[in-house]
Design an enzyme around this catalytic site. Structure first.
Site, PDB file in Angstrom:
ATOM      1  N   SER A  50       0.861  -1.172   0.000  1.00  0.00           N
ATOM      2  CA  SER A  50       0.000   0.000   0.000  1.00  0.00           C
ATOM      3  C   SER A  50       0.901   1.226   0.000  1.00  0.00           C
ATOM      4  O   SER A  50       1.858   1.302   0.777  1.00  0.00           O
ATOM      5  CB  SER A  50      -0.904  -0.011   1.230  1.00  0.00           C
ATOM      6  N   GLU A  51       0.598   2.179  -0.874  1.00  0.00           N
ATOM      7  CA  GLU A  51       1.550   3.264  -1.131  1.00  0.00           C
ATOM      8  C   GLU A  51       1.768   4.175   0.075  1.00  0.00           C
ATOM      9  O   GLU A  51       2.719   4.956   0.085  1.00  0.00           O
ATOM     10  CB  GLU A  51       1.137   4.069  -2.372  1.00  0.00           C
ATOM     11  N   ASN A  52       0.891   4.088   1.080  1.00  0.00           N
ATOM     12  CA  ASN A  52       1.121   4.900   2.266  1.00  0.00           C
ATOM     13  C   ASN A  52       2.225   4.326   3.156  1.00  0.00           C
ATOM     14  O   ASN A  52       2.452   4.829   4.257  1.00  0.00           O
ATOM     15  CB  ASN A  52      -0.185   5.100   3.056  1.00  0.00           C
TER      16      ASN A  52
END
Lengths: 228, 242
Positions: A53-55
């Protein structure tokens, strides 16, 4: 899931089932909010993927069960709390996007407003409307090894979502490798958009009729449901 | 003797914040957002601020509280979709919005904090994110980049990059899981997000920590942001719900 059960899948379930069969065991995959996360419900036996997940996290496994405690500091790309598997790792945003742009993510799956035969993707902005923003999508489609678009064949008004050349504002140029719909599976090739497989009971002609781009249709188009 | 930087929210805001300031607000939706400092900023009546953040939380929480308070004149971010109030204020012209792709946003701020003159990224090529920006192309024969002029015709065979310029701000609000009294910081899970990069790019950095510990309690290897970039430490509160 047996082949007979898979033959009964429709709509988004069928799209998710087929898309999940583009994953290799051990892949790091980034799944967009909504339909793409459904792929996890249809992973083939023996295929385990690591959800990025890009976070800033890899190893997400989805929402906790009702009443189950999880750390509220672990969220997915939609800001929703998620469980983190053993072996998962957290990292800061700039390294997260370094991994993304740097080609370390095996597969990105996301939705679309419109896609075209050249592999262009429009999924963040509709002219004349205030856009929600692209978030990390532009980086993801630029850097991932494989980019897959999951979409319905047509929009609610019945217009094809796959066109010859989109004139919508792009998320990425020549970035798509595969498109999966409830009618077929398509591969973007240097020669054009190739119809790779069709859904059970659907003919290539029917797919062509609901596609706004000229398809390359091989003599023997495969089936989306087969023994993988 | 290491000095304590622990202070109150009111004092930190009074010392480092002013009308018209630019502020880096790390956080991803509701996680890793410095909500206590945001509440302090609103209580102090600071207005006309320019925000650099990834998004604006959800309505009425985190950065959403600043949106509600009407004190934001401009936002540079990658996404506002989680907050309908922000969307409405952008539509109404109350907030001047600039979108930047999330990875580019992070690298721009990192460059701002690292003394780098800009970064070259392929992200956003041939999209609206290319508009008004300089684009370079690698010339293999000459062994150097050249700047492209005029209309740019898309060409996937060319090695092109957008030049993204550095970003920094007057102040940065950092959300720490643990901080010692001199400002050494440990982040927790995905609340780390933009905090680590953004903490390098504020002229003044205020840390709100869920737990403030004694100097020496943190292992030097676990510290993610060293205290020398931090000006003040205030007591924050733990996130109970994402």
């Amino acid at each position: 899931m047996t082949r007979e059960e898979a033959m009964q899948l429709k709509g988004k379930d069928l799209i998710a089932y087929r898309t999940a069969r583009l994953f290799q065991d051990g892949d790091v995959v980034n799944l967009g909010i909504g339909m793409p996360t459904k792929c996890l419900d249809y992973l083939p036996d023996g295929v385990d993927v690591w959800v990025d997940s890009e976070n800033g996290v890899v190893g997400l496994t989805g929402a906790p069960a009702e009443g189950e405690w999880t750390d509220p500091n672990v969220v997915d790309a939609g800001g929703k709390v998620s469980k983190l598997r053993v072996g998962g790792a957290c990292f800061d945003s700039f390294r997260s996007f370094g991994f993304i742009r740097g080609g370390h993510i095996d597969c990105t799956v996301l939705g679309a407003y419109e896609v075209d035969a050249e592999g262009n993707l429009a999924n963040w902005m509709i002219p004349g409307k205030t856009a929600a923003g692209m978030g990390g999508a532009m980086d993801l489609v630029t850097g991932s090894k494989i980019t897959v678009v999951m979409t319905t064949q047509t929009d609610k008004a019945g217009n094809p979502k796959i066109v010859q050349k989109t004139d919508m504002p792009l998320t990425g140029y020549h970035c798509i490798d595969y498109i999966v719909t409830e009618m077929g599976c398509f591969a973007v090739t240097p020669d054009g958009l190739k119809l790779w497989e069709v859904a059970p009971g659907v003919t290539p002609e029917e797919v062509q009729a609901k596609t706004g781009a000229k398809l390359i249709i091989p003599e023997n188009v495969g089936s989306m449901i087969k023994d993988y | 003797m290491a000095k304590s930087k622990v202070t109150t929210v009111e004092e930190a805001i009074a010392k480092y914040c002013h009308d018209g300031m630019s502020v880096l607000l790390p956080g991803f939706v509701n996680v890793g957002v410095s909500e206590v400092l945001i509440e302090g900023l609103i209580a102090a009546g600071i207005k006309d601020i320019s925000v650099i953040s990834n998004n604006t939380s959800v309505p009425h929480r985190g950065i959403g509280k600043l949106v509600d308070a009407g004190v934001i004149k401009a936002i540079t971010c990658s996404h506002i979709g989680n907050n309908a109030v922000t969307v409405q204020k952008v539509v109404d012209g109350e907030i001047n919005l600039t979108f930047v792709p999330q990875g580019s946003l992070c690298e721009k701020v990192r460059a701002g904090g690292a003394g780098i003159g800009g970064i070259l990224t392929p992200t956003g090529l041939y999209t609206p994110m290319m508009d008004g920006k300089q684009v370079v192309e690698w010339d293999e024969e000459a062994g150097k980049f050249k700047f492209l002029e005029g209309e740019i015709i898309p060409d996937a065979s060319k090695k092109r990059f957008i030049l993204e310029l550095p970003l920094h701000a007057d102040v940065c609000f950092v959300h720490a899981w643990k901080a010692d009294k001199m400002g050494n910081v440990v982040y927790r899970r995905t609340s780390r997000n933009f905090n680590e990069a953004f903490a390098t790019a504020g002229d003044h950095v205020i840390v709100e920590a869920e737990q403030i510990v004694e100097i020496g309690e943190l292992d030097p290897d676990e510290i993610m942001t060293p205290g020398f970039v931090v000006d003040a430490v205030v007591q924050g509160r733990a996130l109970t719900e994402a």
